[in-house]
Structures are given as structure tokens and as C-alpha cells.
Design an enzyme around this catalytic site. Structure first.
Site, PDB file in Angstrom:
ATOM      1  N   SER A  40      47.328  49.569  42.366  1.00 53.89           N
ATOM      2  CA  SER A  40      46.413  48.616  43.002  1.00 53.89           C
ATOM      3  C   SER A  40      47.083  47.680  43.990  1.00 53.89           C
ATOM      4  CB  SER A  40      45.710  47.778  41.927  1.00 53.89           C
ATOM      5  OG  SER A  40      46.656  47.087  41.130  1.00 53.89           O
ATOM      6  N   ASP A 317      44.030  36.990  40.815  1.00 56.87           N
ATOM      7  CA  ASP A 317      43.616  37.090  39.423  1.00 56.87           C
ATOM      8  C   ASP A 317      44.871  37.098  38.550  1.00 56.87           C
ATOM      9  OD1 ASP A 317      44.656  39.648  39.709  1.00 56.87           O
ATOM     10  OD2 ASP A 317      42.706  40.640  39.784  1.00 56.87           O
ATOM     11  N   HIS A 320      47.062  40.314  40.449  1.00 54.74           N
ATOM     12  CA  HIS A 320      47.141  40.617  41.883  1.00 54.74           C
ATOM     13  C   HIS A 320      47.283  39.369  42.753  1.00 54.74           C
ATOM     14  CE1 HIS A 320      44.852  43.884  39.923  1.00 54.74           C
ATOM     15  NE2 HIS A 320      45.621  44.646  40.684  1.00 54.74           N
TER      16      HIS A 320
END
Length: 342
Positions: A40, A317, A320
Site C-alpha cells: 500500500s 492513519d 500510512h
């Protein structure tokens, strides 16, 4: 009246201009491309069924979700911009976009081995790239002139710790993980790639999901030690691979020190200006256990809270970076990028 010699001269000039135009167009199409593999941190839209396609993702840029786990641009976008190209098309959207800037195969939550997310791991992502070569989507010259970025590993350690619950076996796991990374890099090289960049692990102990143990005051160095040991092995193995091929095909992107430097700079600035956002604190915080940033309950109620100024946060978050976080990391890396991906 133009003479026949003048007409011929004009025709020659036009022919030369046409050839120049064709050359310019072909050079643009055949120019540098960026191919991305991993998780990600570099995924720009492959994880279709995830919070990356739901609000509040993309709230800072472009104002709506785009498939990036964050509030805006991520490191992939900044690296593509450095190469003076647009971000490569996510593999999941390859049939609806042009592919002249490359392809992004990265898939959020995946790793080098099988992780908690049921998505294509690094091996499968490379296989997808091989298929595109076999289908003549990209030529040999495309591959040779492009930059390849591999960013994976963090999700593997998370999966290992959650499943094994035995940190004393992590050294053995680390060796197998690094060995597999090297096999993947070699495989990409055998496809013709001449510029392969592998990211060093970010300081895992600085992620909000870990630093919460210090009430977001400081990174947890014991966890950072895992990343440092991993990175030492990556660096040593990359050096060995380059010796084998006889040239610096394999390079490293130092996310570890760039993260630490960016975080420490903000922490230092906060001593003089206490209104600045704590870099270790997540902007999109969970309101309830078991929910992710962006999740709503069956009544449509948000199960998360947002900080007042997402554009000034470092972490979006629990895991990330925000757009500002990634930009801060990119600025730390920028001076070395011409040697790494330029």
C-alpha cells in the site's frame, strides 16, 4: 513563381521536419517508464475493495478517493514526478488507461510471502508483468530504459508476529524474507531491467499503531531494530548482486532514514511552535476497535475521527503517511534520487 529546385528544397525541408516529428513522438512513447511492485505504500489504485476508494481518502488531493491509502499523493506520485512522467497506471485499470508511463502492480496489504490480505504477492505481481512482456505490451527497449521500484516486507513482519507470536524466531524469518526479495530482484533483472530500486523498510516503531505505546511521544526503538536488521541484510545482498552482474543495476531507496529525519525535524520544530501537529499521531483515528479509517457502521455513522488539518499531518492513519508526510520523506530523498532513479 517558385522554381522546381525551390519546390524540391521545400519538399526536403518538409520531409526532414516530418522525420523530426516522428522521432520526437517515438522518443516520448519509448521514454522512461516506472514499474512498481509491492504494498500500500506504493499502490495507486489496485486494491479496489478497500478504504482507498472510500472517503476520507483523497480529501486533501484531489478532493476525492483515488485508490491511494492516504489523503492525497504518495511516494509513487513524487517519484514519477521526479522522472517527469505521470504516475503509472494501476494494473487493475490497465484496460481503461494509456500505459506509456508504465504500470503499477502494487497491491495494498500484500507482501513478499502470503499475508493477511488475500491479494497478489510480489511473485504474482512480477508474473503479471511477465505476461505483459509476452503479449508485447512492452518491448525490450521499454524494459531496459525503465525504472523498477519494489517496496515490500512490512506486511510480512506484521503477519509473522500476529501468527507466530514468537519474536525470537524473527531472525530466521528475516533471512528467508530477504532471500526471497533477492530472488525477485534477480527475476526482474532477467526480464531485461537495468535499473531496479528496492526500498529499505521504514522505521516500523514510528508507525502510530506502534508508537501509541509511548502515547505518541517517541518511536519504539525495539521495533525499529527489526527494520534496521532487515535493511542491513538488504544492503549487503544488493551489493553482492551488483558484484555478480558487474554493474550497479540494483539500488536502494532509504525510507528508514528519510522517515526518521522528517519526523525528527517536525518534532524539533514543535518545540518552538507547539501548535504544529505531532508527527507520530494519526490524523484519521479510529473511533472504535475493529474499524479502519473510512469505515462506517450499518447506520452510516462514521467510525473514525479526522484531525483539524489533514494537510499538515505526517501520518494519515495508523500505518500510512499523509500527503504531507510523503512529501517530507521525498524532500529528504530528493538530493540522492538522481543517482538512484535518474
Amino acid at each position: 513563381m517558385p522554381t522546381s529546385s525551390m519546390v524540391k528544397q521545400n519538399q526536403s525541408i518538409m520531409a526532414l521536419l516530418l522525420l523530426f516529428l516522428i522521432f520526437a513522438i517515438s522518443t516520448e512513447v519509448e521514454g522512461t517508464k516506472l514499474f512498481v511492485f509491492g504494498d500500500s505504500y506504493v499502490d495507486t489504485g489496485n486494491f479496489l475493495n478497500s478504504p482507498s476508494y472510500k472517503p476520507p481518502s483523497g480529501i486533501t488531493f484531489p478532493g476525492y478517493p483515488t485508490g491511494r491509502l492516504g489523503n492525497g499523493r504518495i511516494i509513487t506520485d513524487y517519484l514519477a514526478s521526479f522522472l517527469k512522467i505521470e504516475s503509472p497506471t494501476p494494473y487493475a485499470l490497465r484496460n481503461s488507461s494509456n500505459l506509456q508511463n508504465g504500470i503499477n502492480f502494487a497491491y495494498g496489504g500484500t507482501g513478499i510471502f502470503k499475508t493477511l490480505v488475500d491479494g497478489p504477492n510480489l511473485t504474482v505481481q512480477i508474473e503479471s508483468f511477465e505476461q505483459l512482456i509476452k503479449q508485447n505490451v512492452y518491448s525490450k527497449s521499454d524494459v531496459e530504459s525503465s525504472t523498477f521500484l519494489v517496496n515490500a516486507g512490512a506486511n510480512d513482519y506484521t503477519t509473522f508476529i500476529l501468527k507466530n507470536k514468537n519474536i525470537f524466531e524473527i531472525a530466521k524469518f528475516m533471512n528467508s524474507l530477504v532471500t526471497e526479495v533477492m530472488l525477485s530482484l534477480t527475476r526482474i533483472n532477467r526480464l531485461g531491467a537495468q535499473k531496479i530500486v528496492v526500498s529499505l523498510l521504514q522505521p516500523l516503531g514510528c508507525l502510530p499503531t506502534i508508537s501509541v505505546a509511548s502515547l505518541y511521544v517517541d518511536c519504539i526503538d525495539l521495533i525499529n531494530l527489526v527494520a534496521r536488521d532487515h535493511n542491513k541484510k538488504i544492503l549487503a545482498n544488493v551489493e553482492d548482486l551488483n558484484k555478480e552482474v558487474g554493474k550497479p543495476v540494483f539500488r536502494t531507496l532509504d525510507l528508514y532514514n528519510s522517515f526518521l529525519s522528517a519526523i525528527r525535524t517536525i518534532q524539533q520544530n514543535r518545540k518552538e511552535n507547539s501548535t504544529l501537529i505531532n508527527p507520530l499521531e494519526p490524523c484519521c483515528a479510529l473511533a472504535s476497535v475493529g474499524y479502519d479509517c473510512g469505515k462506517v457502521d450499518e447506520k452510516g455513522q462514521k467510525k473514525y475521527t479526522l484531525c483539524e488539518k489533514p494537510e499538515l499531518s505526517f501520518f494519515w492513519d495508523n500505518v500510512h503517511p499523509s500527503q504531507n508526510g510523503w512529501y517530507s520523506v521525498f524532500k529528504q530523498l530528493e538530493s540522492s534520487l538522481s543517482q538512484i532513479i535518474g
